[in-house]
Design a protein around this motif. Sequence first.
Motif, PDB file in Angstrom:
ATOM      1  N   ASP A  51      -6.340   6.006   3.200  1.00  0.00           N
ATOM      2  CA  ASP A  51      -4.926   6.310   3.030  1.00  0.00           C
ATOM      3  C   ASP A  51      -4.257   5.137   2.305  1.00  0.00           C
ATOM      4  OD1 ASP A  51      -2.174   6.769   5.368  1.00  0.00           O
ATOM      5  OD2 ASP A  51      -2.349   7.272   3.249  1.00  0.00           O
ATOM      6  N   ARG A  52      -3.626   5.414   1.183  1.00  0.00           N
ATOM      7  CA  ARG A  52      -2.993   4.363   0.373  1.00  0.00           C
ATOM      8  C   ARG A  52      -1.856   3.682   1.133  1.00  0.00           C
ATOM      9  NH1 ARG A  52      -6.588   2.697  -3.128  1.00  0.00           N
ATOM     10  NH2 ARG A  52      -7.510   4.436  -4.230  1.00  0.00           N
ATOM     11  N   ALA A  53      -1.175   4.412   1.990  1.00  0.00           N
ATOM     12  CA  ALA A  53      -0.088   3.805   2.765  1.00  0.00           C
ATOM     13  C   ALA A  53      -0.640   2.744   3.716  1.00  0.00           C
ATOM     14  CB  ALA A  53       0.683   4.860   3.534  1.00  0.00           C
ATOM     15  N   ALA A  77      -1.614  -0.221   1.631  1.00  0.00           N
ATOM     16  CA  ALA A  77      -0.416  -0.956   1.211  1.00  0.00           C
ATOM     17  C   ALA A  77       0.119  -1.791   2.373  1.00  0.00           C
ATOM     18  CB  ALA A  77       0.649   0.006   0.708  1.00  0.00           C
ATOM     19  N   ALA A  78       0.053  -1.239   3.571  1.00  0.00           N
ATOM     20  CA  ALA A  78       0.491  -1.995   4.750  1.00  0.00           C
ATOM     21  C   ALA A  78      -0.401  -3.206   4.969  1.00  0.00           C
ATOM     22  CB  ALA A  78       0.489  -1.094   5.980  1.00  0.00           C
TER      23      ALA A  78
END
Length: 102
Positions: free
Chosen positions: A40-42, A45-46
């Motif tokens: 998951d890119r989110a 990113a986190a």
Amino acid sequence: MTQTVMHLDDTDSLERFDAALDALEGHLKRVFADDSAEADRAVLAALQEQVRVLTEERDRLLTDLEAERARVQRLKEANEEVSGRLEGVMGALKDMAPALQD
């Protein structure tokens, strides 16, 4: 505000923190380099944001550490100066003691 002095090996702690941060950065680079990753890119990113925050915190800690090292050095120098002055006074008092007993 009262500060507590902790007797920790700051060099070892900093090296361990750097190693952990480097390992996390390396892992993230591998994940982002893998185009077939289905992560998951989110979440990624986190994780990148966490790395950024940790890097900033490491830099702040290093700055604080250097300031404390400088403070310790100043305190050591002041201690040496005071000790030297006290030894001088004690020597002078010892020299005067026989004259005072006469």
